[in-house]
Write a protein that holds these residues in place. Sequence first.
Motif, PDB file in Angstrom:
ATOM      1  N   ILE A   1      -6.358  11.656   3.292  1.00  0.00           N
ATOM      2  CA  ILE A   1      -5.552  10.636   3.002  1.00  0.00           C
ATOM      3  C   ILE A   1      -5.947   9.702   2.203  1.00  0.00           C
ATOM      4  O   ILE A   1      -7.256   9.295   2.106  1.00  0.00           O
ATOM      5  CB  ILE A   1      -4.644   9.895   4.047  1.00  0.00           C
ATOM      6  N   THR A   2      -5.328   9.363   1.043  1.00  0.00           N
ATOM      7  CA  THR A   2      -5.737   8.119   0.083  1.00  0.00           C
ATOM      8  C   THR A   2      -5.027   6.966   0.214  1.00  0.00           C
ATOM      9  O   THR A   2      -3.488   7.308   0.276  1.00  0.00           O
ATOM     10  CB  THR A   2      -6.000   8.918  -1.487  1.00  0.00           C
ATOM     11  N   GLY A   3      -5.384   5.976   0.107  1.00  0.00           N
ATOM     12  CA  GLY A   3      -4.254   4.849  -0.202  1.00  0.00           C
ATOM     13  C   GLY A   3      -4.769   4.008  -1.266  1.00  0.00           C
ATOM     14  O   GLY A   3      -5.810   3.882  -1.846  1.00  0.00           O
ATOM     15  N   LEU A   4      -3.345   3.511  -2.005  1.00  0.00           N
ATOM     16  CA  LEU A   4      -3.739   2.832  -3.246  1.00  0.00           C
ATOM     17  C   LEU A   4      -2.953   1.253  -2.848  1.00  0.00           C
ATOM     18  O   LEU A   4      -1.691   1.472  -2.600  1.00  0.00           O
ATOM     19  CB  LEU A   4      -2.869   3.289  -4.458  1.00  0.00           C
ATOM     20  N   ALA A   5      -3.580   0.142  -2.843  1.00  0.00           N
ATOM     21  CA  ALA A   5      -3.076  -1.029  -2.397  1.00  0.00           C
ATOM     22  C   ALA A   5      -2.765  -1.708  -3.706  1.00  0.00           C
ATOM     23  O   ALA A   5      -3.878  -1.446  -4.645  1.00  0.00           O
ATOM     24  CB  ALA A   5      -4.091  -1.933  -1.518  1.00  0.00           C
ATOM     25  N   VAL A   6      -1.867  -2.502  -3.999  1.00  0.00           N
ATOM     26  CA  VAL A   6      -1.596  -3.593  -4.999  1.00  0.00           C
ATOM     27  C   VAL A   6      -1.667  -4.849  -4.311  1.00  0.00           C
ATOM     28  O   VAL A   6      -0.810  -5.199  -3.465  1.00  0.00           O
ATOM     29  CB  VAL A   6      -0.418  -3.234  -5.579  1.00  0.00           C
ATOM     30  N   LEU A   7      -2.512  -5.680  -4.895  1.00  0.00           N
ATOM     31  CA  LEU A   7      -2.445  -7.288  -4.533  1.00  0.00           C
ATOM     32  C   LEU A   7      -2.075  -8.165  -5.723  1.00  0.00           C
ATOM     33  O   LEU A   7      -2.420  -8.050  -6.944  1.00  0.00           O
ATOM     34  CB  LEU A   7      -4.029  -7.375  -4.080  1.00  0.00           C
TER      35      LEU A   7
ATOM     36  N   GLU B   1       0.720  -1.021   0.049  1.00  0.00           N
ATOM     37  CA  GLU B   1      -0.046  -0.001  -0.070  1.00  0.00           C
ATOM     38  C   GLU B   1       0.673   1.183   0.215  1.00  0.00           C
ATOM     39  O   GLU B   1       1.723   1.219   0.777  1.00  0.00           O
ATOM     40  CB  GLU B   1      -0.841  -0.140   1.317  1.00  0.00           C
ATOM     41  N   VAL B   2       0.394   2.034  -0.920  1.00  0.00           N
ATOM     42  CA  VAL B   2       1.163   3.550  -0.691  1.00  0.00           C
ATOM     43  C   VAL B   2      -0.012   4.257  -0.203  1.00  0.00           C
ATOM     44  O   VAL B   2      -1.394   4.339  -0.785  1.00  0.00           O
ATOM     45  CB  VAL B   2       1.691   3.888  -2.214  1.00  0.00           C
ATOM     46  N   SER B   3       0.209   5.276   0.681  1.00  0.00           N
ATOM     47  CA  SER B   3      -0.845   6.312   1.277  1.00  0.00           C
ATOM     48  C   SER B   3      -0.035   7.630   1.255  1.00  0.00           C
ATOM     49  O   SER B   3       0.972   7.740   1.623  1.00  0.00           O
ATOM     50  CB  SER B   3      -1.473   5.649   2.525  1.00  0.00           C
ATOM     51  N   GLY B   4      -1.001   8.637   1.460  1.00  0.00           N
ATOM     52  CA  GLY B   4      -0.729   9.960   1.846  1.00  0.00           C
ATOM     53  C   GLY B   4      -1.591  11.050   1.152  1.00  0.00           C
ATOM     54  O   GLY B   4      -2.925  10.473   0.683  1.00  0.00           O
ATOM     55  N   THR B   5      -1.139  12.306   1.296  1.00  0.00           N
ATOM     56  CA  THR B   5      -2.345  13.060   0.672  1.00  0.00           C
ATOM     57  C   THR B   5      -1.863  13.738  -0.891  1.00  0.00           C
ATOM     58  O   THR B   5      -0.758  14.218  -0.867  1.00  0.00           O
ATOM     59  CB  THR B   5      -2.252  14.478   1.786  1.00  0.00           C
ATOM     60  N   PHE B   6      -2.493  13.400  -1.747  1.00  0.00           N
ATOM     61  CA  PHE B   6      -2.406  13.753  -2.964  1.00  0.00           C
ATOM     62  C   PHE B   6      -2.787  15.291  -3.508  1.00  0.00           C
ATOM     63  O   PHE B   6      -3.712  15.750  -2.806  1.00  0.00           O
ATOM     64  CB  PHE B   6      -3.041  12.754  -4.232  1.00  0.00           C
ATOM     65  N   SER B   7      -2.239  15.738  -4.367  1.00  0.00           N
ATOM     66  CA  SER B   7      -2.641  17.127  -4.744  1.00  0.00           C
ATOM     67  C   SER B   7      -3.984  17.315  -5.224  1.00  0.00           C
ATOM     68  O   SER B   7      -4.373  16.420  -5.861  1.00  0.00           O
ATOM     69  CB  SER B   7      -1.869  17.720  -5.825  1.00  0.00           C
ATOM     70  N   GLY B   8      -4.837  18.222  -4.612  1.00  0.00           N
ATOM     71  CA  GLY B   8      -6.283  18.168  -4.883  1.00  0.00           C
ATOM     72  C   GLY B   8      -6.886  17.700  -3.781  1.00  0.00           C
ATOM     73  O   GLY B   8      -8.337  17.699  -3.980  1.00  0.00           O
ATOM     74  N   ALA B   9      -6.549  16.931  -2.861  1.00  0.00           N
ATOM     75  CA  ALA B   9      -7.155  16.165  -1.909  1.00  0.00           C
ATOM     76  C   ALA B   9      -7.291  16.900  -0.658  1.00  0.00           C
ATOM     77  O   ALA B   9      -5.988  17.323  -0.059  1.00  0.00           O
ATOM     78  CB  ALA B   9      -6.820  14.639  -1.900  1.00  0.00           C
ATOM     79  N   LYS B  10      -7.900  16.614   0.179  1.00  0.00           N
ATOM     80  CA  LYS B  10      -7.912  16.914   1.800  1.00  0.00           C
ATOM     81  C   LYS B  10      -7.588  15.972   2.814  1.00  0.00           C
ATOM     82  O   LYS B  10      -7.041  16.247   3.806  1.00  0.00           O
ATOM     83  CB  LYS B  10      -9.107  17.861   2.041  1.00  0.00           C
TER      84      LYS B  10
ATOM     85  N   LEU C   1      -5.956  -3.504  -8.070  1.00  0.00           N
ATOM     86  CA  LEU C   1      -5.646  -2.069  -7.223  1.00  0.00           C
ATOM     87  C   LEU C   1      -6.850  -1.748  -6.389  1.00  0.00           C
ATOM     88  O   LEU C   1      -8.161  -2.117  -6.751  1.00  0.00           O
ATOM     89  CB  LEU C   1      -5.405  -1.261  -8.335  1.00  0.00           C
ATOM     90  N   TRP C   2      -6.439  -1.465  -5.274  1.00  0.00           N
ATOM     91  CA  TRP C   2      -7.683  -1.153  -4.294  1.00  0.00           C
ATOM     92  C   TRP C   2      -7.411   0.311  -3.822  1.00  0.00           C
ATOM     93  O   TRP C   2      -6.521   0.694  -3.264  1.00  0.00           O
ATOM     94  CB  TRP C   2      -7.878  -1.817  -3.003  1.00  0.00           C
ATOM     95  N   ILE C   3      -8.329   1.228  -4.194  1.00  0.00           N
ATOM     96  CA  ILE C   3      -8.386   2.594  -3.785  1.00  0.00           C
ATOM     97  C   ILE C   3      -9.268   2.830  -2.723  1.00  0.00           C
ATOM     98  O   ILE C   3     -10.288   2.457  -2.850  1.00  0.00           O
ATOM     99  CB  ILE C   3      -8.694   3.525  -5.138  1.00  0.00           C
ATOM    100  N   HIS C   4      -8.712   3.693  -1.670  1.00  0.00           N
ATOM    101  CA  HIS C   4      -9.425   3.486  -0.482  1.00  0.00           C
ATOM    102  C   HIS C   4      -9.089   4.919   0.110  1.00  0.00           C
ATOM    103  O   HIS C   4      -8.231   5.461  -0.149  1.00  0.00           O
ATOM    104  CB  HIS C   4      -9.413   2.596   0.484  1.00  0.00           C
ATOM    105  N   SER C   5     -10.037   5.018   1.175  1.00  0.00           N
ATOM    106  CA  SER C   5      -9.779   6.433   2.149  1.00  0.00           C
ATOM    107  C   SER C   5      -8.881   5.879   3.065  1.00  0.00           C
ATOM    108  O   SER C   5      -8.879   4.991   3.729  1.00  0.00           O
ATOM    109  CB  SER C   5     -10.755   7.001   2.264  1.00  0.00           C
ATOM    110  N   GLY C   6      -8.090   6.847   3.562  1.00  0.00           N
ATOM    111  CA  GLY C   6      -6.997   6.533   4.698  1.00  0.00           C
ATOM    112  C   GLY C   6      -6.015   5.718   4.420  1.00  0.00           C
ATOM    113  O   GLY C   6      -5.817   5.095   3.391  1.00  0.00           O
ATOM    114  N   ARG C   7      -5.495   5.200   5.436  1.00  0.00           N
ATOM    115  CA  ARG C   7      -4.655   4.006   5.615  1.00  0.00           C
ATOM    116  C   ARG C   7      -5.335   2.736   6.135  1.00  0.00           C
ATOM    117  O   ARG C   7      -5.740   2.824   7.261  1.00  0.00           O
ATOM    118  CB  ARG C   7      -3.267   4.431   6.399  1.00  0.00           C
ATOM    119  N   ALA C   8      -5.139   1.670   5.321  1.00  0.00           N
ATOM    120  CA  ALA C   8      -6.010   0.566   5.756  1.00  0.00           C
ATOM    121  C   ALA C   8      -5.610  -0.254   6.955  1.00  0.00           C
ATOM    122  O   ALA C   8      -6.519  -0.590   7.476  1.00  0.00           O
ATOM    123  CB  ALA C   8      -6.025  -0.370   4.285  1.00  0.00           C
ATOM    124  N   GLY C   9      -4.268  -0.535   7.172  1.00  0.00           N
ATOM    125  CA  GLY C   9      -3.807  -1.149   8.350  1.00  0.00           C
ATOM    126  C   GLY C   9      -3.778  -2.833   7.758  1.00  0.00           C
ATOM    127  O   GLY C   9      -4.479  -3.061   6.669  1.00  0.00           O
TER     128      GLY C   9
END
Length: 320
Positions: A245-251, A234-243, A297-305
């Motif tokens: 944290i977004t997470g992008l997971a790769v399975l 998972e990569v997570s953080g705040t991308f430009s244009g967002a208020k 790919l899983w796009i989600h809010s926050g850090r999933a854990g």
Amino acid sequence: MNGMRSKWMGVWLLAGLAVPTTLLAATMEVRQDNRTGQYIISEGGQPVLRYNYQTNEPGSLLARVQPGNLKYARARSDYVHPLYGLNGEELTLDWPVDHPHHRGIYWAWPEVDYHGERGDLHALQRVFARPTGHCTWQDGPELARIEAENFWLWEDREPIVREVAVIRAWRADATGRFIDLEFHFTALKDDVALARRETDKYGGLNIRLAAVDGQEIHSQTDSPGAVPRRAWAEVSGTFSGAKEITGLAVLQAPGNPDYPGDWIKYPELNWLQPTFPASGTRWGLKKDRPLVLRFRLWIHSGRAGDAKLNECWTRYVNSR
């Protein structure tokens, strides 16, 4: 180009199911940009991703690239950019001046051998993925699907590999959005082999992300003998244009050859990938047996854990 619209809605009606009309709408849609020839998947009018099927030229970018990197600023096709977050933020990066061959999400190898010579599909040297014009797509209430054929052209002329890329983007729900990637690679000529850079570094499904504040990269590969043996990152953080944290997971799919692939991370480049083939090896492509690789790919809010990522991986494996 060939287009194919979904027949799912008609099937539901013929089955006599009492489904509200609003649920029969093609929520997930694919459209072709008449100007560029690229394919855009959207949900309810909001973009989800763009698949760049047709060739993109560097254009004005060349003026910003250092002379030593100009050879990498080459026309490219067959990749995903932008990939969007749940709030419309762009998650990927194309044409970065530091590595102008990086192109969002793309599947490519830095060592492609053919008849004793070496090309670089990753860095766009000698071998290139080019569209054949055979691309079909489907809309639907739950998912949109693109299936595209490309040939790998040696010296941009001779077809040596047939590639079929399948992209499935699912409707977002309370957990986020899933995007499934499936690739089939079949040799058209003898003596074609793939490898990572120097056989132990990067190569495979490449993910170059946009700049992200507070970036965290986290991966897990279960030890040999574990049942199940999970592999996700998972990569997570705040991308430009967002208020937020977004997470992008790769399975990784456990049916992939040489599973699980090593994880390669370059945080300074906002880079993450599952590699293929195994370290220290080369993979010979066959004419009669395609190499098939699958990822989610899983796009989600926050850090999933870890617990949620383990659950997401299990859901992916059980859905196939």
